[in-house]
Design a protein around this motif. Structure first.
Motif, PDB file in Angstrom:
ATOM      1  N   LEU A  63       0.831  -1.205   0.000  1.00 50.20           N
ATOM      2  CA  LEU A  63       0.000   0.000   0.000  1.00 50.20           C
ATOM      3  C   LEU A  63       0.867   1.258   0.000  1.00 50.20           C
ATOM      4  O   LEU A  63       0.590   2.216  -0.722  1.00 50.20           O
ATOM      5  N   SER A  64       1.924   1.259   0.795  1.00 48.60           N
ATOM      6  CA  SER A  64       2.835   2.402   0.825  1.00 48.60           C
ATOM      7  C   SER A  64       3.458   2.643  -0.543  1.00 48.60           C
ATOM      8  O   SER A  64       3.474   3.771  -1.061  1.00 48.60           O
ATOM      9  N   PHE A  65       3.973   1.590  -1.148  1.00 51.41           N
ATOM     10  CA  PHE A  65       4.605   1.726  -2.459  1.00 51.41           C
ATOM     11  C   PHE A  65       3.606   2.209  -3.509  1.00 51.41           C
ATOM     12  O   PHE A  65       3.944   3.009  -4.384  1.00 51.41           O
ATOM     13  N   ALA A  66       2.369   1.724  -3.425  1.00 49.43           N
ATOM     14  CA  ALA A  66       1.360   2.115  -4.410  1.00 49.43           C
ATOM     15  C   ALA A  66       1.013   3.599  -4.300  1.00 49.43           C
ATOM     16  O   ALA A  66       0.825   4.279  -5.311  1.00 49.43           O
ATOM     17  N   THR A  67       0.916   4.103  -3.068  1.00 47.06           N
ATOM     18  CA  THR A  67       0.599   5.524  -2.912  1.00 47.06           C
ATOM     19  C   THR A  67       1.749   6.409  -3.407  1.00 47.06           C
ATOM     20  O   THR A  67       1.525   7.531  -3.856  1.00 47.06           O
ATOM     21  N   ILE A  68       2.971   5.893  -3.330  1.00 46.80           N
ATOM     22  CA  ILE A  68       4.097   6.631  -3.906  1.00 46.80           C
ATOM     23  C   ILE A  68       4.013   6.619  -5.430  1.00 46.80           C
ATOM     24  O   ILE A  68       4.209   7.644  -6.086  1.00 46.80           O
ATOM     25  N   LEU A  69       3.695   5.459  -5.991  1.00 42.75           N
ATOM     26  CA  LEU A  69       3.614   5.323  -7.450  1.00 42.75           C
ATOM     27  C   LEU A  69       2.500   6.186  -8.041  1.00 42.75           C
ATOM     28  O   LEU A  69       2.654   6.770  -9.124  1.00 42.75           O
ATOM     29  N   GLY A  70       1.370   6.273  -7.339  1.00 40.27           N
ATOM     30  CA  GLY A  70       0.252   7.054  -7.863  1.00 40.27           C
ATOM     31  C   GLY A  70       0.572   8.523  -8.043  1.00 40.27           C
ATOM     32  O   GLY A  70       0.028   9.190  -8.936  1.00 40.27           O
ATOM     33  N   GLY A  71       1.480   9.037  -7.224  1.00 42.81           N
ATOM     34  CA  GLY A  71       1.843  10.441  -7.335  1.00 42.81           C
ATOM     35  C   GLY A  71       2.543  10.781  -8.633  1.00 42.81           C
ATOM     36  O   GLY A  71       2.645  11.968  -9.000  1.00 42.81           O
ATOM     37  N   LEU A  72       3.043   9.777  -9.363  1.00 42.42           N
ATOM     38  CA  LEU A  72       3.751  10.028 -10.612  1.00 42.42           C
ATOM     39  C   LEU A  72       2.838  10.496 -11.726  1.00 42.42           C
ATOM     40  O   LEU A  72       3.305  11.063 -12.722  1.00 42.42           O
ATOM     41  N   VAL A  73       1.542  10.290 -11.585  1.00 37.33           N
ATOM     42  CA  VAL A  73       0.626  10.418 -12.718  1.00 37.33           C
ATOM     43  C   VAL A  73       0.276  11.861 -13.057  1.00 37.33           C
ATOM     44  O   VAL A  73       0.091  12.208 -14.228  1.00 37.33           O
ATOM     45  N   THR A  74       0.169  12.735 -12.067  1.00 36.61           N
ATOM     46  CA  THR A  74      -0.272  14.110 -12.330  1.00 36.61           C
ATOM     47  C   THR A  74       0.727  15.127 -11.791  1.00 36.61           C
ATOM     48  O   THR A  74       1.610  14.804 -10.992  1.00 36.61           O
ATOM     49  N   LEU A  75       0.542  16.354 -12.196  1.00 39.71           N
ATOM     50  CA  LEU A  75       1.404  17.445 -11.739  1.00 39.71           C
ATOM     51  C   LEU A  75       1.345  17.619 -10.232  1.00 39.71           C
ATOM     52  O   LEU A  75       2.365  17.867  -9.581  1.00 39.71           O
ATOM     53  N   ILE A  76       0.158  17.473  -9.645  1.00 37.80           N
ATOM     54  CA  ILE A  76      -0.014  17.728  -8.215  1.00 37.80           C
ATOM     55  C   ILE A  76       0.125  16.472  -7.368  1.00 37.80           C
ATOM     56  O   ILE A  76      -0.061  16.512  -6.160  1.00 37.80           O
ATOM     57  N   GLY A  77       0.466  15.341  -7.986  1.00 40.74           N
ATOM     58  CA  GLY A  77       0.509  14.076  -7.263  1.00 40.74           C
ATOM     59  C   GLY A  77       1.652  13.967  -6.278  1.00 40.74           C
ATOM     60  O   GLY A  77       1.535  13.268  -5.272  1.00 40.74           O
ATOM     61  N   THR A  78       2.759  14.641  -6.548  1.00 43.81           N
ATOM     62  CA  THR A  78       3.927  14.526  -5.680  1.00 43.81           C
ATOM     63  C   THR A  78       4.783  15.779  -5.839  1.00 43.81           C
ATOM     64  O   THR A  78       4.847  16.360  -6.931  1.00 43.81           O
ATOM     65  N   PRO A  79       5.455  16.232  -4.784  1.00 41.81           N
ATOM     66  CA  PRO A  79       6.274  17.441  -4.877  1.00 41.81           C
ATOM     67  C   PRO A  79       7.326  17.426  -5.993  1.00 41.81           C
ATOM     68  O   PRO A  79       7.532  18.470  -6.633  1.00 41.81           O
ATOM     69  N   PRO A  80       8.032  16.299  -6.258  1.00 36.86           N
ATOM     70  CA  PRO A  80       9.003  16.332  -7.360  1.00 36.86           C
ATOM     71  C   PRO A  80       8.404  16.765  -8.695  1.00 36.86           C
ATOM     72  O   PRO A  80       9.049  17.494  -9.455  1.00 36.86           O
ATOM     73  N   ASN A  81       7.181  16.338  -9.008  1.00 39.53           N
ATOM     74  CA  ASN A  81       6.551  16.759 -10.258  1.00 39.53           C
ATOM     75  C   ASN A  81       6.327  18.269 -10.286  1.00 39.53           C
ATOM     76  O   ASN A  81       6.536  18.935 -11.308  1.00 39.53           O
ATOM     77  N   ILE A  82       5.896  18.817  -9.159  1.00 39.35           N
ATOM     78  CA  ILE A  82       5.646  20.257  -9.077  1.00 39.35           C
ATOM     79  C   ILE A  82       6.952  21.028  -9.245  1.00 39.35           C
ATOM     80  O   ILE A  82       7.013  22.047  -9.952  1.00 39.35           O
ATOM     81  N   ILE A  83       8.007  20.546  -8.618  1.00 36.99           N
ATOM     82  CA  ILE A  83       9.313  21.218  -8.719  1.00 36.99           C
ATOM     83  C   ILE A  83       9.854  21.131 -10.143  1.00 36.99           C
ATOM     84  O   ILE A  83      10.379  22.115 -10.688  1.00 36.99           O
ATOM     85  N   ILE A  84       9.733  19.955 -10.757  1.00 36.43           N
ATOM     86  CA  ILE A  84      10.203  19.777 -12.132  1.00 36.43           C
ATOM     87  C   ILE A  84       9.476  20.727 -13.076  1.00 36.43           C
ATOM     88  O   ILE A  84      10.088  21.350 -13.962  1.00 36.43           O
ATOM     89  N   ALA A  85       8.171  20.858 -12.915  1.00 29.73           N
ATOM     90  CA  ALA A  85       7.394  21.760 -13.765  1.00 29.73           C
ATOM     91  C   ALA A  85       7.852  23.204 -13.589  1.00 29.73           C
ATOM     92  O   ALA A  85       7.952  23.972 -14.563  1.00 29.73           O
ATOM     93  N   ALA A  86       8.137  23.592 -12.357  1.00 33.00           N
ATOM     94  CA  ALA A  86       8.601  24.959 -12.090  1.00 33.00           C
ATOM     95  C   ALA A  86       9.971  25.202 -12.730  1.00 33.00           C
ATOM     96  O   ALA A  86      10.219  26.287 -13.292  1.00 33.00           O
ATOM     97  N   PHE A  87      10.873  24.227 -12.668  1.00 34.67           N
ATOM     98  CA  PHE A  87      12.184  24.376 -13.283  1.00 34.67           C
ATOM     99  C   PHE A  87      12.072  24.455 -14.806  1.00 34.67           C
ATOM    100  O   PHE A  87      12.826  25.192 -15.446  1.00 34.67           O
ATOM    101  N   ARG A  88      11.149  23.706 -15.376  1.00 36.79           N
ATOM    102  CA  ARG A  88      10.991  23.769 -16.828  1.00 36.79           C
ATOM    103  C   ARG A  88      10.497  25.146 -17.252  1.00 36.79           C
ATOM    104  O   ARG A  88      10.948  25.703 -18.261  1.00 36.79           O
ATOM    105  N   GLU A  89       9.561  25.691 -16.481  1.00 39.24           N
ATOM    106  CA  GLU A  89       9.041  27.025 -16.808  1.00 39.24           C
ATOM    107  C   GLU A  89      10.153  28.066 -16.716  1.00 39.24           C
ATOM    108  O   GLU A  89      10.255  28.958 -17.565  1.00 39.24           O
ATOM    109  N   LYS A  90      11.004  27.951 -15.722  1.00 37.14           N
ATOM    110  CA  LYS A  90      12.086  28.924 -15.541  1.00 37.14           C
ATOM    111  C   LYS A  90      13.146  28.788 -16.632  1.00 37.14           C
ATOM    112  O   LYS A  90      13.656  29.790 -17.159  1.00 37.14           O
TER     113      LYS A  90
END
Length: 591
Positions: free
Chosen positions: A139-166
């Motif tokens: 269950l723990s691993f699955a909740t980590i994996l689910g965050g990969l799917v959307t921009l808001i799913g996990t902080p790394p995705n949000i940070i990556i999007a911000a770096f791309r914009e910059k």
């Protein structure tokens, strides 16, 4: 290497070393590093606190608040109750729970998704009479994996999007992560449901840690001997018969704050001594009455048999208020009237002076106190309950409104009609106006240590990039992989990032790895998108240790896992993620 580069590299090495040590909170470490960087001139004074207004920081804070609103509205609870059935076969049950956890974490904070589903999973395990160790890690691993799917799913995705914009002038949209993230999530969930849980040590499935902790027939209590007690002047061994009549056993004697060697059986009892007694709550109370004893600590401690007393199991996440401290340090009894009755750590129950025991992340605590105060104190300690909170008000009649408002915001943000932070802020305002969330508690839902960590590391990361530090690292990676294809370099970057994330906070890993990814792409003369996507996936997928991701820490105590259990399922899962992610990235985001 310039002076600024040397200072920044030294700071980052110090930050990474302190994070690995784990002695100090990560937000304090990051803030101290930022102060040093500003004082030395490595970070311009005007940029010192620019990270606190960074879009990534704002989005993460808003996502945490919105996630809590969805829970309070009952929207998540309704879905959970319709889909969970503990009578299914184990593989089917893990598949359903993991799929549900992955789905929730795609649209809400993944720690919140696990905190919501973990009590449900524990109840399902108890109903099916199986150990939660078989299901909590998947269950723990699955909740980590689910965050990969959307921009808001996990902080790394949000940070990556911000770096791309910059760096490139345009951010990623809500579902740009979906092709790669969904492929990884589906493959990962299938793996943990069909194969992964079978790789755990066989003895883990033989123990139900949560149930063993709740078996209170043998917990340790400390009872004070007042002057009027008939026990005064008698030896400890002289009390054996009376203790046996009460179904209790005296296992030690504490005098002047120190426990005497052995059980102190030959010691003559004095007023003010503390008897360490092993028994159930009714037996303890009976012994207290029989020998006219008092509960140790304070007159504020409530009696076990009072009707408003209840027990609560909670798990300690990393950097909770009580992490690294004892019940005595936080004045749990004196200030809050709550008693620490038991501690479970990796399946082991402690039976010595619990109020002085230093609590660690992953521990399960058994608390006793007034029913109306326990949830509040558990929240104040920074812990998460292992059973559904009966006292929390769930407004199920507002579930449709809450889900609808959130869906509208996501659609508008995905279509570019409204800037994502503004859309999420609108959802928060809507939840307050609809009285789904109490206004006075909004800030309580934000995980401030993560916010401070990110806000402090962003200026340092930007300074490292501006000074040419990230270019140096990129040059080193390109030089090592000279003559290799960009696909091999991408795979190498992904493995390095994933390894760092296994031992460091994924937010810190992403802040450093994102600009390196862009520099590598520039030196290879290819698109930066595949490298950014590789960092996003790798930074989130920390499965080898219980310290790589907070979700892994949260299940350690309830599952009775040892530190070395995680790699058994985590290593093949990380290999699988790399094997799936790299080809999909190359197809969806070509060089």
């Amino acid at each position: 290497m310039t002076t600024d580069q040397m200072i920044l590299f030294a700071l980052l090495f110090a930050v990474f070393g302190l994070l690995l040590w784990g002695r100090y909170r990560y937000d304090l470490i990051a803030f101290a590093a930022l102060v040093v960087a500003v004082v030395t001139g490595s970070v311009p004074t005007e940029d010192a606190f620019s990270g606190f207004g960074h879009p990534a920081v704002v989005i993460i804070a808003l996502v945490l608040i919105v996630s809590r609103g969805l829970v309070l509205s009952g929207a998540i609870d309704l879905i959970t109750r319709y889909l969970i059935d503990g009578s299914r076969k184990l593989s089917s049950h893990i598949a359903v729970m993991s799929g549900l956890g992955a789905f929730f974490s795609a649209f809400m904070n993944n720690v919140g998704a696990l905190a919501l589903l973990m009590p449900v999973e524990l109840q399902a395990s108890a109903k099916a009479k199986r150990s939660p160790a078989l299901t909590l890690m998947p269950l723990s691993f699955a909740t980590i994996l689910g965050g990969l799917v959307t921009l808001i799913g996990t902080p790394p995705n949000i940070i990556i999007a911000a770096f791309r914009e910059k760096s490139l002038g345009e951010s990623y949209s809500m579902f740009d992560f979906a092709p790669v993230g969904l492929a990884c999530a589906v493959a990962g969930v299938a793996f943990v449901a069909l194969v992964g849980w079978r790789l755990l040590p066989g003895e883990r499935g033989k123990h139900d840690t949560a149930q063993e902790l709740m078996d209170l027939q043998g917990y340790i209590a400390e009872i004070k001997v007042p002057e009027a007690s008939p026990a005064v002047g008698r030896k400890v061994s002289d009390l054996d018969e009376e203790a046996a009549d009460c179904d209790a056993h005296i296992v030690g004697l504490v005098r002047r704050g120190k426990r005497l060697p052995g059980t102190g059986r030959r010691e003559e009892i004095s007023a003010g001594d503390i008897l360490v007694v092993e028994a159930g709550p009714e037996a303890i109370d009976k012994l207290v009455g029989s020998l006219k004893l008092e509960y140790a600590g304070s007159e504020r401690r409530a009696r076990v048999d009072e009707g408003d007393q209840k027990l609560m199991e909670v798990v300690v996440p990393r950097h909770a208020r009580i992490d690294g401290r004892s019940a005595l340090d936080v004045n749990l009894l004196y200030r809050h009237g709550i008693t620490l009755l038991g501690v479970s750590r990796s399946g082991k129950r402690f039976r010595e002076r619990l109020r002085k025991l230093v609590i660690s992340a992953g521990d399960v605590l058994l608390l006793l106190g007034p029913a109306e105060r326990l949830p509040e104190v558990a929240s104040w300690l920074g812990t998460l309950p292992l059973a559904e909170r009966g006292l929390e008000v769930i407004q199920r009649d507002k579930a449709a409104m809450a889900a609808g408002l959130f869906a509208i915001a996501i659609i508008l943000a995905s279509l570019g009609v409204i800037y994502l932070p503004v859309a999420l802020a609108g959802v928060v305002i809507g939840y307050v106006l609809l009285k789904i969330m109490p206004l006075r508690q909004i800030y309580d839902f934000v995980e401030w240590p993560v916010i401070v960590l990110l806000a402090c590391l962003i200026p340092i990361g930007q300074a490292l990039e501006a000074s040419g530090g990230t270019a140096l690292i990129a040059n080193g990676i390109v030089a090592i992989s000279a003559g290799w294809s960009p696909a091999v370099v991408l795979t190498l970057l992904m493995i390095v990032t994933m390894t760092l994330s296994d031992v460091l906070n994924n937010t810190a890993t992403t802040v450093i790895a994102a600009p390196i990814a862009i520099d590598i792409a520039g030196r290879l003369g290819v698109s930066a998108d595949p490298f950014l996507m590789a960092v996003a996936v790798a930074a989130s997928c920390a499965f080898l240790t219980p310290i790589g991701h907070k979700n892994n820490t949260l299940v350690m105590g309830p599952g009775g896992y040892a530190f070395g259990d995680y790699w058994r399922m985590g290593l093949p899962l990380e290999i699988l993620i790399v094997a799936v992610a790299v080809p999909v990235i190359l197809v969806v985001w070509p060089f």
